[in-house]
Design a protein around this motif. Structure first.
Motif, PDB file in Angstrom:
ATOM      1  N   THR A  98     -14.528   2.104  -1.810  1.00  0.00           N
ATOM      2  CA  THR A  98     -14.819   2.941  -0.648  1.00  0.00           C
ATOM      3  C   THR A  98     -16.149   3.655  -0.830  1.00  0.00           C
ATOM      4  O   THR A  98     -16.346   4.395  -1.794  1.00  0.00           O
ATOM      5  N   VAL A 103      -3.950   0.498  -3.873  1.00  0.00           N
ATOM      6  CA  VAL A 103      -4.236   0.390  -2.439  1.00  0.00           C
ATOM      7  C   VAL A 103      -3.453   1.465  -1.686  1.00  0.00           C
ATOM      8  O   VAL A 103      -2.249   1.624  -1.889  1.00  0.00           O
ATOM      9  N   ALA A 122     -13.868  -2.797   6.611  1.00  0.00           N
ATOM     10  CA  ALA A 122     -13.565  -3.512   5.374  1.00  0.00           C
ATOM     11  C   ALA A 122     -14.501  -3.078   4.250  1.00  0.00           C
ATOM     12  O   ALA A 122     -15.677  -2.773   4.478  1.00  0.00           O
ATOM     13  N   TRP A 123     -13.980  -3.094   3.034  1.00  0.00           N
ATOM     14  CA  TRP A 123     -14.773  -2.644   1.892  1.00  0.00           C
ATOM     15  C   TRP A 123     -16.036  -3.475   1.715  1.00  0.00           C
ATOM     16  O   TRP A 123     -17.076  -2.951   1.298  1.00  0.00           O
ATOM     17  N   PRO A 163       0.807  -1.220   0.000  1.00  0.00           N
ATOM     18  CA  PRO A 163       0.000   0.000   0.000  1.00  0.00           C
ATOM     19  C   PRO A 163       0.844   1.276   0.000  1.00  0.00           C
ATOM     20  O   PRO A 163       1.884   1.351   0.664  1.00  0.00           O
ATOM     21  N   THR A 177      -9.523   5.526   2.751  1.00  0.00           N
ATOM     22  CA  THR A 177     -10.161   4.449   1.994  1.00  0.00           C
ATOM     23  C   THR A 177     -10.577   3.342   2.944  1.00  0.00           C
ATOM     24  O   THR A 177     -10.110   3.271   4.086  1.00  0.00           O
ATOM     25  N   CYS A 178     -11.432   2.464   2.468  1.00  0.00           N
ATOM     26  CA  CYS A 178     -11.840   1.315   3.271  1.00  0.00           C
ATOM     27  C   CYS A 178     -10.687   0.336   3.437  1.00  0.00           C
ATOM     28  O   CYS A 178      -9.718   0.339   2.681  1.00  0.00           O
ATOM     29  N   ASP A 179     -10.816  -0.513   4.441  1.00  0.00           N
ATOM     30  CA  ASP A 179      -9.817  -1.535   4.699  1.00  0.00           C
ATOM     31  C   ASP A 179      -9.926  -2.651   3.666  1.00  0.00           C
ATOM     32  O   ASP A 179     -11.005  -2.907   3.130  1.00  0.00           O
ATOM     33  N   GLY A 180      -8.809  -3.323   3.396  1.00  0.00           N
ATOM     34  CA  GLY A 180      -8.827  -4.462   2.497  1.00  0.00           C
ATOM     35  C   GLY A 180      -8.623  -4.065   1.052  1.00  0.00           C
ATOM     36  O   GLY A 180      -8.520  -2.887   0.705  1.00  0.00           O
ATOM     37  N   GLN A 181      -8.590  -5.067   0.181  1.00  0.00           N
ATOM     38  CA  GLN A 181      -8.382  -4.816  -1.237  1.00  0.00           C
ATOM     39  C   GLN A 181      -9.019  -5.922  -2.064  1.00  0.00           C
ATOM     40  O   GLN A 181      -9.272  -7.018  -1.585  1.00  0.00           O
ATOM     41  N   THR A 182      -9.274  -5.593  -3.327  1.00  0.00           N
ATOM     42  CA  THR A 182      -9.841  -6.551  -4.267  1.00  0.00           C
ATOM     43  C   THR A 182      -9.573  -6.048  -5.682  1.00  0.00           C
ATOM     44  O   THR A 182      -9.016  -4.956  -5.866  1.00  0.00           O
ATOM     45  N   SER A 205      -9.173  -0.507  -3.282  1.00  0.00           N
ATOM     46  CA  SER A 205     -10.030  -0.613  -2.098  1.00  0.00           C
ATOM     47  C   SER A 205     -11.339   0.129  -2.335  1.00  0.00           C
ATOM     48  O   SER A 205     -11.388   1.360  -2.179  1.00  0.00           O
TER      49      SER A 205
END
Length: 298
Positions: A187, A267, A283-284, A115, A217-222, A185
């Motif tokens: 958001t 991220v 989390a997202w 990140p 931003t929101c937590d996590g990733q995709t 992420s």
């Protein structure tokens, strides 16, 4: 109390900010269709509005965000994303007001393997990212009391965004190919607005001691593919889509070429936000679930 000047008015984040900022003072939300009108592509008029209203805080949630079209309209993108923030910073400093400005993950190259921190080397790959970065630089050069809040992959229940596009296409088509090699992420715009208001409340609208850049931003990733699959799953659960909604297949960026290059990795590290304000967005997936649940109830 001096008013809070909110730019963007009906944008994804600004719409939510109209509600979250209200407890902090009188919110004057303007855009080019409001009265008075405020057009970021006309810097002289922008300065006139600020000088007339004399706000105690300026929140700029407006921008030129058409990433691909910016490649054909660089001058317009520059006026809105670079020149206007500089004017706002100068006017805010002149009247002793704070400035909150929203920026983007596109200021980075997108080739990192972890990140991005706020002070990492930037390297935008297209007109949109370059003009947003220059807007940040104009604000910082002015030296006033400012927050630059970088966010990414913003979506919500209104406006133009990936979530609403996917809901529409999944109801119209039998199959969709979604890019799986761009990571970020997602958001929710509501959580951006709520976190921004909490930051302001905790500082009592005084940005001086905490001035700087923060990632929000929101937590996590995709990937976009992972985001689309989760949209489909949760939308079916909420009754927003039928079980027969479109099948989703993973594709590469090369399979879906665009005029502007997208960051492969977007991220953002948000530990500075947590360290300074004790805030961390969930989390997202949680944000998406809450957003879709709200849409199902309306």
């Amino acid at each position: 109390m001096k008013p809070i000047l909110l730019l963007g008015r009906n944008g994804q984040v600004a719409w939510e900010l109209r509600r979250t900022l209200a407890p902090l003072g009188q919110v004057v939300a303007l855009d080019r269709r409001s009265e008075p009108a405020l057009d970021l592509s006309w810097p002289d008029g922008l300065a006139d509005v600020v000088r007339t209203l004399k706000p105690g805080l300026i929140v700029n949630a407006a921008a030129y965000t058409a990433v691909d079209r910016a490649e054909q309209e660089p001058e317009l993108a520059q006026r809105i994303n670079t020149v206007a923030p500089g004017v706002l910073a100068e006017e805010a400093k002149r009247i002793g007001a704070g400035l909150v400005h929203f920026s983007t993950d596109y200021v980075f190259t997108g080739d990192a393997d972890r990140p991005y921190h706020e002070d990492d080397t930037t390297g935008p790959q297209g007109v949109y990212g370059r003009t947003k970065l220059k807007g940040e630089e104009a604000i910082r050069a002015c030296g006033g009391n400012y927050w630059i809040l970088r966010t990414a992959w913003v979506y919500g229940g209104r406006g133009h965004n990936f979530l609403l596009t996917m809901l529409r296409l999944m109801g119209e088509r039998s199959q969709l190919g979604i890019v799986d090699d761009q990571i970020g992420s997602p958001t929710w715009s509501r959580w951006i607005a709520e976190a921004s208001a909490q930051m302001l409340a905790r500082t009592r609208l005084n940005l001086q001691e905490s001035a700087g850049i923060y990632h929000l931003t929101c937590d996590g990733q995709t990937s976009w593919y992972g985001f689309a699959c989760k949209i489909r799953e949760l939308a079916v659960e909420q009754g927003l889509l039928p079980n027969s909604a479109a099948r989703i297949d993973a594709i590469t960026s090369a399979d879906f070429p665009t005029p502007a290059k997208r960051p492969a990795y977007s991220v953002l590290d948000h530990h500075r936000l947590e360290d300074y304000f004790g805030l961390r967005l969930p989390a997202w997936e949680s944000g998406l679930a809450a957003c879709l649940e709200g849409m199902a109830l309306t």
